[in-house]
Design an enzyme around this catalytic site. Structure first.
Site, PDB file in Angstrom:
ATOM      1  N   LYS A  68       0.805  -1.233   0.000  1.00 48.64           N
ATOM      2  CA  LYS A  68       0.000   0.000   0.000  1.00 48.64           C
ATOM      3  C   LYS A  68       0.841   1.287   0.000  1.00 48.64           C
ATOM      4  O   LYS A  68       0.405   2.306  -0.510  1.00 48.64           O
ATOM      5  CB  LYS A  68      -0.935   0.020   1.215  1.00 48.64           C
ATOM      6  N   ASP A 104     -10.437   3.120   1.770  1.00 49.77           N
ATOM      7  CA  ASP A 104     -10.805   2.515   3.066  1.00 49.77           C
ATOM      8  C   ASP A 104     -11.600   3.479   3.947  1.00 49.77           C
ATOM      9  O   ASP A 104     -12.675   3.153   4.451  1.00 49.77           O
ATOM     10  CB  ASP A 104      -9.550   2.069   3.828  1.00 49.77           C
TER      11      ASP A 104
HETATM   12  P1  NDP Z   1      -2.208  -2.586  11.555  1.00 45.08           P
HETATM   13  O1  NDP Z   1      -1.364  -3.781  11.833  1.00 45.08           O
HETATM   14  O2  NDP Z   1      -1.655  -1.482  10.707  1.00 45.08           O
HETATM   15  O3  NDP Z   1      -2.663  -1.927  12.964  1.00 45.08           O
HETATM   16  C1  NDP Z   1      -3.215  -2.706  13.977  1.00 45.08           C
HETATM   17  C2  NDP Z   1      -3.651  -1.808  15.134  1.00 45.08           C
HETATM   18  O4  NDP Z   1      -4.307  -2.632  16.110  1.00 45.08           O
HETATM   19  C3  NDP Z   1      -2.508  -1.121  15.850  1.00 45.08           C
HETATM   20  O5  NDP Z   1      -2.936   0.126  16.309  1.00 45.08           O
HETATM   21  C4  NDP Z   1      -2.239  -2.075  17.033  1.00 45.08           C
HETATM   22  O6  NDP Z   1      -1.654  -1.424  18.135  1.00 45.08           O
HETATM   23  C5  NDP Z   1      -3.650  -2.469  17.372  1.00 45.08           C
HETATM   24  N1  NDP Z   1      -3.737  -3.736  18.104  1.00 45.08           N
HETATM   25  C6  NDP Z   1      -3.626  -4.989  17.594  1.00 45.08           C
HETATM   26  N2  NDP Z   1      -3.796  -5.909  18.576  1.00 45.08           N
HETATM   27  C7  NDP Z   1      -4.017  -5.214  19.725  1.00 45.08           C
HETATM   28  C8  NDP Z   1      -4.277  -5.586  21.074  1.00 45.08           C
HETATM   29  N3  NDP Z   1      -4.330  -6.870  21.445  1.00 45.08           N
HETATM   30  N4  NDP Z   1      -4.477  -4.602  21.986  1.00 45.08           N
HETATM   31  C9  NDP Z   1      -4.428  -3.281  21.617  1.00 45.08           C
HETATM   32  N5  NDP Z   1      -4.191  -2.875  20.353  1.00 45.08           N
HETATM   33  C10 NDP Z   1      -3.988  -3.823  19.417  1.00 45.08           C
HETATM   34  O7  NDP Z   1      -3.538  -3.143  10.930  1.00 45.08           O
HETATM   35  P2  NDP Z   1      -4.627  -2.349  10.054  1.00 45.08           P
HETATM   36  O8  NDP Z   1      -4.853  -1.017  10.652  1.00 45.08           O
HETATM   37  O9  NDP Z   1      -4.265  -2.440   8.625  1.00 45.08           O
HETATM   38  O10 NDP Z   1      -5.905  -3.279  10.264  1.00 45.08           O
HETATM   39  C11 NDP Z   1      -6.590  -3.306  11.499  1.00 45.08           C
HETATM   40  C12 NDP Z   1      -7.873  -4.106  11.319  1.00 45.08           C
HETATM   41  O11 NDP Z   1      -8.693  -3.421  10.389  1.00 45.08           O
HETATM   42  C13 NDP Z   1      -7.654  -5.519  10.738  1.00 45.08           C
HETATM   43  O12 NDP Z   1      -8.389  -6.424  11.502  1.00 45.08           O
HETATM   44  C14 NDP Z   1      -8.229  -5.439   9.340  1.00 45.08           C
HETATM   45  O13 NDP Z   1      -8.870  -6.646   8.975  1.00 45.08           O
HETATM   46  C15 NDP Z   1      -9.269  -4.331   9.498  1.00 45.08           C
HETATM   47  N6  NDP Z   1      -9.523  -3.620   8.257  1.00 45.08           N
HETATM   48  C16 NDP Z   1     -10.823  -3.584   7.835  1.00 45.08           C
HETATM   49  C17 NDP Z   1     -11.154  -2.940   6.689  1.00 45.08           C
HETATM   50  C18 NDP Z   1     -12.563  -2.947   6.244  1.00 45.08           C
HETATM   51  O14 NDP Z   1     -12.825  -2.541   5.100  1.00 45.08           O
HETATM   52  N7  NDP Z   1     -13.492  -3.369   7.080  1.00 45.08           N
HETATM   53  C19 NDP Z   1     -10.140  -2.248   5.847  1.00 45.08           C
HETATM   54  C20 NDP Z   1      -8.804  -2.305   6.408  1.00 45.08           C
HETATM   55  C21 NDP Z   1      -8.529  -2.981   7.565  1.00 45.08           C
HETATM   56  P3  NDP Z   1      -0.035  -1.234  18.225  1.00 45.08           P
HETATM   57  O15 NDP Z   1       0.302  -0.054  17.358  1.00 45.08           O
HETATM   58  O16 NDP Z   1       0.188  -0.999  19.668  1.00 45.08           O
HETATM   59  O17 NDP Z   1       0.574  -2.523  17.718  1.00 45.08           O
END
Ligand code: NDP
Length: 281
Positions: A68, A104
């Site tokens: 991306k 998105d």
């Molecule tokens: P990233 O890996 O870029 O970010 C993940 C985020 O989740 C970070 O802020 C991370 O925190 C946080 N996180 C993960 N696990 C935990 C936990 N156990 N406790 C607290 N914080 C947590 O992923 P994306 O942003 O790309 O995707 C996130 C979700 O969004 C995915 O599940 C994806 O499927 C969904 N998504 C849905 C879309 C849709 O169209 N519905 C489109 C794009 C994504 P930290 O920074 O501390 O690691």
């Protein structure tokens, strides 16, 4: 079989990507000879893959992990909001030019407006997470005129960086909150977004660390998780009187916006949603 137009997705790994199911269902429904291809592209091959799509006159392409951000130098132009988000998930063609877009956050916003009936202008918002999904949602919420964003993230670095970026480039007043204890939602907040991966299949019982009793009616609680759409968090929020919005709507609308960019036609969103529901079931 001869096809009029090709689109698709480049990713790695990409086999589980569900988008072809909804885009092909939309093409079939409208009776147009388009095809959506799911294509494994290794990081080192991305530039060649983009040259290949130009050569094959593909009408557009989606990008998913890990392409991306990496795709940006290979495009002719990037839309302003995609620049602000710093990532491109959809490439469309304008003649010979390839334009990078990010659908998105737009998909989230359309779902918020059309499915939940909520206009975010002037709202106070809580967003959990500071990854790619959060970034896209926050930029579009800021562009839509929210008054404030309380951004909560587990790791401080990513959260502080995103909050600083939003304050520097948008009018939304963004504050960062280190998220290491149950989060209490302030009374003035009307939109709450889980933009983390908490609750994604197979961890379906997981719920973000929120003081659930601070959720009440008058709020809309949103989740980005598309599978399963009715997450544990949304169930808890609904039980406390809040309106809820699932991540399947965001996924469908981001695809519908891409569909329109590519074909020039309105996407059959209900056909796309039921195709995805069937695939996830
Ligand atoms: P990233 O890996 O870029 O970010 C993940 C985020 O989740 C970070 O802020 C991370 O925190 C946080 N996180 C993960 N696990 C935990 C936990 N156990 N406790 C607290 N914080 C947590 O992923 P994306 O942003 O790309 O995707 C996130 C979700 O969004 C995915 O599940 C994806 O499927 C969904 N998504 C849905 C879309 C849709 O169209 N519905 C489109 C794009 C994504 P930290 O920074 O501390 O690691």
């Amino acid at each position: 079989m001869y096809l009029d137009n090709l689109v698709g997705v480049f990713g790695h790994p990409v086999a589980e990507n569900p988008t072809c199911v909804m885009q092909d269902a939309a093409f079939d429904h409208l009776g147009i000879r388009w095809k959506y291809l799911t294509i494994e592209v290794l990081p080192d091959d991305l530039e060649a893959a983009i040259r290949g799509m130009r050569a094959m006159n593909m009408r557009g392409i989606n990008l998913t992990i890990p392409h991306k951000v990496a795709v940006i130098p290979f495009l002719d132009e990037v839309a302003e909001d995609a620049k602000l988000i710093g990532a491109v998930n959809t490439v469309r063609r304008d003649g010979d030019r390839l334009i990078g877009e990010n659908t998105d956050g737009k998909g989230f916003l359309r779902s918020l407006r059309e499915d939940a009936g909520v206009d975010p202008a002037g709202a106070h918002v809580v967003v959990m997470g500071a990854g790619g999904a959060s970034r896209a949602i926050c930029v579009e919420l800021a562009n839509a005129g929210v008054a404030s964003i309380a951004l909560c993230n587990r790791s401080a670095e990513r959260g502080e960086q995103l909050a600083g970026h939003l304050n520097a480039h948008t009018r939304a007043r963004t504050t960062f909150h280190r998220w290491d204890a149950p989060l209490t939602i302030a009374d003035e907040v009307t939109i709450v977004v889980n933009a983390t991966s908490i609750g994604l299949y197979p961890d379906v019982d997981e719920c973000p660390l929120v003081n659930l009793d601070s959720i009440h009616d008058g709020q809309v609680v949103c989740d980005v998780i598309p599978n399963p759409p009715d997450t544990a968090f949304l169930k808890q929020a609904r039980a406390r009187g809040a309106k809820t919005l699932d991540g399947l709507g965001m996924l469908v609308y981001q695809g519908a916006i891409g569909f329109r960019m590519w074909t020039g036609q309105d996407a059959p969103v209900s056909v796309m949603r039921s195709a995805l529901e069937k695939a996830f079931a």
